[in-house]
Motif scaffolding. Structure first.
Motif, PDB file in Angstrom:
ATOM      1  N   MET A 123      19.966 -45.517  -7.483  1.00 28.26           N
ATOM      2  CA  MET A 123      20.581 -44.339  -6.899  1.00 28.26           C
ATOM      3  C   MET A 123      19.463 -43.391  -6.488  1.00 28.26           C
ATOM      4  SD  MET A 123      23.361 -41.712  -8.444  1.00 28.26           S
ATOM      5  CE  MET A 123      22.411 -40.301  -8.967  1.00 28.26           C
ATOM      6  N   ALA A 124      19.548 -42.919  -5.293  1.00 24.55           N
ATOM      7  CA  ALA A 124      18.605 -41.913  -4.812  1.00 24.55           C
ATOM      8  C   ALA A 124      19.416 -40.709  -4.367  1.00 24.55           C
ATOM      9  CB  ALA A 124      17.794 -42.452  -3.643  1.00 24.55           C
ATOM     10  N   SER A 125      18.951 -39.546  -4.686  1.00 24.12           N
ATOM     11  CA  SER A 125      19.634 -38.315  -4.286  1.00 24.12           C
ATOM     12  C   SER A 125      18.692 -37.490  -3.430  1.00 24.12           C
ATOM     13  CB  SER A 125      20.033 -37.506  -5.524  1.00 24.12           C
ATOM     14  OG  SER A 125      20.935 -38.228  -6.315  1.00 24.12           O
ATOM     15  N   HIS A 126      19.203 -37.034  -2.316  1.00 26.36           N
ATOM     16  CA  HIS A 126      18.422 -36.200  -1.408  1.00 26.36           C
ATOM     17  C   HIS A 126      19.230 -34.952  -1.097  1.00 26.36           C
ATOM     18  CE1 HIS A 126      15.603 -39.473  -0.662  1.00 26.36           C
ATOM     19  NE2 HIS A 126      16.655 -40.252  -0.490  1.00 26.36           N
ATOM     20  N   TYR A 127      18.554 -33.859  -0.987  1.00 22.41           N
ATOM     21  CA  TYR A 127      19.201 -32.615  -0.588  1.00 22.41           C
ATOM     22  C   TYR A 127      18.351 -31.995   0.505  1.00 22.41           C
ATOM     23  CZ  TYR A 127      20.669 -27.771  -0.518  1.00 22.41           C
ATOM     24  OH  TYR A 127      21.103 -26.544  -0.105  1.00 22.41           O
ATOM     25  N   TYR A 128      18.953 -31.767   1.636  1.00 21.85           N
ATOM     26  CA  TYR A 128      18.257 -31.154   2.752  1.00 21.85           C
ATOM     27  C   TYR A 128      18.865 -29.778   3.005  1.00 21.85           C
ATOM     28  CZ  TYR A 128      16.777 -35.965   3.447  1.00 21.85           C
ATOM     29  OH  TYR A 128      16.258 -37.214   3.257  1.00 21.85           O
ATOM     30  N   PRO A 129      18.178 -28.718   2.613  1.00 19.12           N
ATOM     31  CA  PRO A 129      18.734 -27.371   2.817  1.00 19.12           C
ATOM     32  C   PRO A 129      18.777 -27.022   4.300  1.00 19.12           C
ATOM     33  CG  PRO A 129      16.483 -27.239   2.023  1.00 19.12           C
ATOM     34  CD  PRO A 129      16.863 -28.698   2.001  1.00 19.12           C
ATOM     35  N   PRO A 130      19.586 -26.040   4.652  1.00 15.35           N
ATOM     36  CA  PRO A 130      19.655 -25.628   6.059  1.00 15.35           C
ATOM     37  C   PRO A 130      18.275 -25.205   6.564  1.00 15.35           C
ATOM     38  CG  PRO A 130      21.338 -24.517   4.758  1.00 15.35           C
ATOM     39  CD  PRO A 130      20.455 -25.249   3.796  1.00 15.35           C
ATOM     40  N   CYS A 131      17.976 -25.576   7.776  1.00 16.63           N
ATOM     41  CA  CYS A 131      16.690 -25.229   8.382  1.00 16.63           C
ATOM     42  C   CYS A 131      16.915 -24.080   9.358  1.00 16.63           C
ATOM     43  CB  CYS A 131      16.112 -26.434   9.123  1.00 16.63           C
ATOM     44  SG  CYS A 131      14.542 -26.082   9.921  1.00 16.63           S
ATOM     45  N   PRO A 132      16.152 -23.004   9.223  1.00 18.92           N
ATOM     46  CA  PRO A 132      16.351 -21.858  10.117  1.00 18.92           C
ATOM     47  C   PRO A 132      15.984 -22.154  11.570  1.00 18.92           C
ATOM     48  CG  PRO A 132      14.447 -21.500   8.712  1.00 18.92           C
ATOM     49  CD  PRO A 132      15.112 -22.766   8.244  1.00 18.92           C
ATOM     50  N   GLU A 133      15.169 -23.188  11.800  1.00 21.94           N
ATOM     51  CA  GLU A 133      14.778 -23.545  13.166  1.00 21.94           C
ATOM     52  C   GLU A 133      15.021 -25.038  13.382  1.00 21.94           C
ATOM     53  OE1 GLU A 133      11.166 -21.557  14.738  1.00 21.94           O
ATOM     54  OE2 GLU A 133      10.863 -21.033  12.614  1.00 21.94           O
ATOM     55  N   ALA A 134      16.283 -25.431  13.327  1.00 18.63           N
ATOM     56  CA  ALA A 134      16.644 -26.847  13.402  1.00 18.63           C
ATOM     57  C   ALA A 134      16.149 -27.523  14.678  1.00 18.63           C
ATOM     58  CB  ALA A 134      18.156 -27.004  13.284  1.00 18.63           C
ATOM     59  N   ASP A 135      16.023 -26.776  15.758  1.00 21.96           N
ATOM     60  CA  ASP A 135      15.554 -27.368  17.015  1.00 21.96           C
ATOM     61  C   ASP A 135      14.060 -27.688  16.980  1.00 21.96           C
ATOM     62  OD1 ASP A 135      15.106 -24.581  16.935  1.00 21.96           O
ATOM     63  OD2 ASP A 135      14.920 -24.491  19.120  1.00 21.96           O
ATOM     64  N   ARG A 136      13.372 -27.295  15.921  1.00 21.58           N
ATOM     65  CA  ARG A 136      11.938 -27.559  15.794  1.00 21.58           C
ATOM     66  C   ARG A 136      11.641 -28.597  14.712  1.00 21.58           C
ATOM     67  NH1 ARG A 136       8.367 -22.363  15.664  1.00 21.58           N
ATOM     68  NH2 ARG A 136       6.873 -24.037  15.968  1.00 21.58           N
ATOM     69  N   THR A 137      12.637 -29.329  14.315  1.00 20.02           N
ATOM     70  CA  THR A 137      12.451 -30.315  13.242  1.00 20.02           C
ATOM     71  C   THR A 137      12.764 -31.714  13.746  1.00 20.02           C
ATOM     72  OG1 THR A 137      14.724 -30.118  12.453  1.00 20.02           O
ATOM     73  CG2 THR A 137      13.097 -28.642  11.468  1.00 20.02           C
ATOM     74  N   PHE A 138      12.366 -32.698  12.963  1.00 18.64           N
ATOM     75  CA  PHE A 138      12.658 -34.095  13.253  1.00 18.64           C
ATOM     76  C   PHE A 138      13.523 -34.640  12.127  1.00 18.64           C
ATOM     77  CE2 PHE A 138       8.594 -33.459  15.409  1.00 18.64           C
ATOM     78  CZ  PHE A 138       8.900 -33.935  16.666  1.00 18.64           C
ATOM     79  N   GLY A 139      14.442 -35.509  12.460  1.00 20.24           N
ATOM     80  CA  GLY A 139      15.239 -36.169  11.443  1.00 20.24           C
ATOM     81  C   GLY A 139      14.585 -37.484  11.055  1.00 20.24           C
ATOM     82  N   LEU A 140      15.339 -38.327  10.403  1.00 23.47           N
ATOM     83  CA  LEU A 140      14.834 -39.648  10.041  1.00 23.47           C
ATOM     84  C   LEU A 140      14.782 -40.537  11.271  1.00 23.47           C
ATOM     85  CD1 LEU A 140      16.865 -40.270   6.777  1.00 23.47           C
ATOM     86  CD2 LEU A 140      14.478 -39.613   6.965  1.00 23.47           C
ATOM     87  N   ILE A 141      13.951 -41.556  11.218  1.00 25.15           N
ATOM     88  CA  ILE A 141      13.922 -42.525  12.308  1.00 25.15           C
ATOM     89  C   ILE A 141      15.190 -43.375  12.246  1.00 25.15           C
ATOM     90  CG2 ILE A 141      11.406 -42.585  12.370  1.00 25.15           C
ATOM     91  CD1 ILE A 141      11.577 -45.278  10.861  1.00 25.15           C
TER      92      ILE A 141
END
Length: 91
Positions: A26-44
């Motif tokens: 089991m793996a748990s990940h938490y991604y908090p809200p990003c204030p500049e979502a247009d400047r981030t990359f998601g997973l491949i």
């Protein structure tokens, strides 16, 4: 896993017989809200390697699925508190 087997209309112990239940992780990940979502990359682009992946949705979203029809990525509308169950590669 017995319920998965039932849905696949196979013997209820089939996945157990195939040794699909020997290792559990089991793996748990938490991604908090990003204030500049247009400047981030998601997973491949990826697939889930196990049997099942369970995602708990929130009101932020971010999950996308690839459309088989036109090969483009489509946002999945989040339903807060909902569970999304993805069938993994092993299944």
């Amino acid at each position: 896993m017995a319920m998965v087997c039932e849905g696949l209309v196979v013997d209820l112990r089939k996945l157990e017989e195939l040794s699909c239940l020997e290792g559990r992780g089991m793996a748990s990940h938490y991604y908090p809200p990003c204030p500049e979502a247009d400047r981030t990359f998601g997973l491949i682009d990826h697939t889930d390697p196990g049997i099942l992946t369970v995602l708990v949705q929130d009101n932020i979203g971010g999950l996308q699925v690839k459309s088989l029809r036109d090969e483009c990525w489509v946002d999945v509308k989040p339903i807060p508190g909902a569970l999304v169950v993805n069938v993994g590669d092993l299944l």
